[in-house]
Design an enzyme around this catalytic site. Structure first.
Site, PDB file in Angstrom:
ATOM      1  CE  LYS A   1      -0.275  -0.366   5.015  1.00 15.36           C
ATOM      2  NZ  LYS A   1      -0.919  -1.153   6.071  1.00 15.36           N
TER       3      LYS A   1
ATOM      4  NE  ARG B   1      -6.911   0.056  10.705  1.00 14.08           N
ATOM      5  CZ  ARG B   1      -5.657   0.006  10.290  1.00 14.08           C
ATOM      6  NH1 ARG B   1      -4.853   1.038  10.454  1.00 14.08           N
ATOM      7  NH2 ARG B   1      -5.179  -1.071   9.699  1.00 14.08           N
TER       8      ARG B   1
ATOM      9  CE1 TYR C   1      12.322  32.610   3.127  1.00  8.69           C
ATOM     10  CE2 TYR C   1      12.469  30.225   3.089  1.00  8.69           C
ATOM     11  CZ  TYR C   1      12.218  31.416   2.437  1.00  8.69           C
ATOM     12  OH  TYR C   1      11.884  31.409   1.130  1.00  8.69           O
TER      13      TYR C   1
ATOM     14  CG  MET D   1       8.386  23.988  -0.166  1.00 14.20           C
ATOM     15  SD  MET D   1       7.185  24.901  -1.133  1.00 14.20           S
ATOM     16  CE  MET D   1       6.342  25.823   0.120  1.00 14.20           C
TER      17      MET D   1
HETATM   18  C1  LIG Z   1      -0.152  -2.187   6.652  1.00 12.86           C
HETATM   19  C2  LIG Z   1      -0.696  -3.499   7.057  1.00 12.86           C
HETATM   20  C3  LIG Z   1       0.172  -4.599   7.263  1.00 12.86           C
HETATM   21  C4  LIG Z   1       1.677  -4.504   7.172  1.00 12.86           C
HETATM   22  O1  LIG Z   1       2.231  -4.083   8.404  1.00 12.86           O
HETATM   23  P1  LIG Z   1       3.810  -4.031   8.617  1.00 12.86           P
HETATM   24  O2  LIG Z   1       3.977  -3.657  10.034  1.00 12.86           O
HETATM   25  O3  LIG Z   1       4.337  -2.988   7.682  1.00 12.86           O
HETATM   26  O4  LIG Z   1       4.337  -5.374   8.282  1.00 12.86           O
HETATM   27  C5  LIG Z   1      -0.404  -5.826   7.528  1.00 12.86           C
HETATM   28  N1  LIG Z   1      -1.746  -5.970   7.628  1.00 12.86           N
HETATM   29  C6  LIG Z   1      -2.606  -4.927   7.467  1.00 12.86           C
HETATM   30  C7  LIG Z   1      -4.075  -5.153   7.592  1.00 12.86           C
HETATM   31  C8  LIG Z   1      -2.107  -3.657   7.184  1.00 12.86           C
HETATM   32  O5  LIG Z   1      -2.954  -2.629   7.043  1.00 12.86           O
END
Ligand SMILES: *Cc1c(COP(=O)(O)O)cnc(C)c1O
Length: 399
Positions: free
Chosen positions: A60, A158, A287, A334
């Site tokens: 992701k 969640r 700055y 920036m």
């Molecule tokens: C992001 C995620 C993972 C991966 O977690 P890591 O700590 O990066 O290995 C696994 N399962 C779910 C549901 C996630 O959202």
């Protein structure tokens, strides 16, 4: 609006052409991703992984900023059973680039996304009866039987159905002929700290559901609970598959989780010295005049700023030049930051600078950058902006 209109999400137009990946950065600041080290990380994970436990590669958010396509491709070559994304756009981008492997969408899907998921073979987590029925109907209409995973909320609160309500839903999903319950999963809220009390409670709740299913003669191919932390520290929770995100990238999810040999970070952030200034005693830099020289100093300007994801620190942090640490002076802008190179007289214009990663024997780790940012490694990796070109090195066939 007609009913069919509301059921389909607008299809995306053609994607812009892929950026040409070259060895030469298009900007004097860039992210470098080492694909041979990525392979080594999978080797280490595969050696450590018990036989019979599959792995899913979580990619992701562009594989936490490393590039989902590049990381996903290597993950599949190294044996990943699934790739996982968090939304439909991320998954479609991979499909459009020719990835045909199973893709699991973590999180929830709105009804409007479901037909698109069927069309592109995106495996959904289905956590409520309404969505299950809807997906089942669309699958039946398409003459298909589509795999789904059920996410059980065992305490993270969640996504997912609360563990106490999960069994009736499992039965109902199993009764929908056009769906195949392929997986049951849950997610740890704390798997990588020393105190495993809550993780073990979550494991117990998950196991309860699984044994309830077994009693009813219901089985699934993939029971999965572990993220990287669980994979490392909770072997009793491995089940059929582990979901690896951070660890594949060579970064441990915490300071205290178990170490395995051969894991190394694959991302570096680099730049070149874009200007050098010799300043006098009492001169100020940047700055807000946040730094005033107590003596004559030599200042190097690095063309990276908070607009690239560098933490917006003042007189804190450092970069590596010529294998040595050069401290930041003044504030981060920036597009630029300034470092003191008075003690590094050999530094010249366009010398290579490392903002995160190794240079010689020195290293600025992602965790060190996370401290400057008051955050965690995950945020630092994913926080480097797309404005920095991503360069892949040590890719077989392109050497
Ligand atoms: C992001 C995620 C993972 C991966 O977690 P890591 O700590 O990066 O290995 C696994 N399962 C779910 C549901 C996630 O959202």
């Amino acid at each position: 609006m007609s009913q069919t209109m509301s059921e389909t999400i607008p299809t995306r137009g053609p994607l812009p052409p892929e950026p040409v990946v070259t060895k030469r950065p298009s900007r004097s600041a860039w992210i470098e991703v080492d694909l041979s080290r990525l392979r080594q990380n999978y080797q280490a994970i595969n050696q450590d992984r018990p036989k019979g436990v599959q792995f899913l590669s979580v990619i992701k958010d562009e594989a936490y900023g490393h590039g989902a396509f590049a990381v996903g491709k290597v993950a599949l070559e190294c044996g990943a059973a699934f790739l996982a994304l968090s939304n439909v756009d991320e998954a479609l981008t991979l499909r459009q680039r020719g990835i045909q492997s199973p893709l699991l969408l973590l999180g929830e899907r709105q009804a409007a996304e479901l037909s698109c998921c069927i069309e592109h073979n995106l495996t959904c987590c289905v956590n409520d009866l309404h969505t299950a029925e809807k997906l089942g109907q669309l699958a039946a209409n398409a003459g298909r039987r589509v795999p789904v995973h059920l996410k059980i909320n065992t305490g993270m609160n969640r996504y997912g159905i609360r563990w106490t309500d999960a069994l009736p839903l499992v039965e109902k999903i199993c009764a929908i002929k056009s769906l195949a319950l392929e997986g049951v999963l849950s997610h740890f809220s704390m798997s990588d700290e020393l105190d495993k009390t809550f993780a073990l409670l979550q494991l117990e709740r998950f196991t309860q559901i699984l044994s309830g299913m077994a009693k009813r003669g219901l089985s699934v191919k993939y029971r999965h609970l572990c993220n990287s932390g669980g994979f490392l520290d909770l072997p009793q929770a491995h089940f059929d598959m582990v979901r690896i995100g951070m660890l594949q990238l060579g970064v441990y999810p915490s300071k205290v989780c178990r170490r395995i040999n051969g894991i190394a970070p694959i991302m570096s952030v680099k730049a070149r010295v874009a200007a050098l200034q010799s300043i006098q005693k009492d001169d100020v830099v940047g700055y807000g005049m946040r730094y005033q020289a107590a003596s004559p100093r030599r200042i190097a300007v690095i063309p990276v700023g908070y607009g690239d994801g560098f933490p917006r620190v003042r007189n804190q942090g450092c970069v590596l030049i010529g294998g040595k640490r050069a401290p930041l002076v003044g504030g981060v802008a920036m597009d630029a930051l300034t470092v003191d190179v008075t003690d590094l007289p050999a530094v010249q214009l366009w010398d290579e600078v490392v903002l995160m990663g190794r240079q010689g024997t020195e290293e600025i780790s992602v965790n060190e950058v996370a401290q400057w940012k008051n955050s965690v490694s995950y945020d630092v990796l994913a926080g480097w902006r797309a404005r920095l070109p991503r360069i892949y090195v040590n890719e077989p066939g392109t050497a």
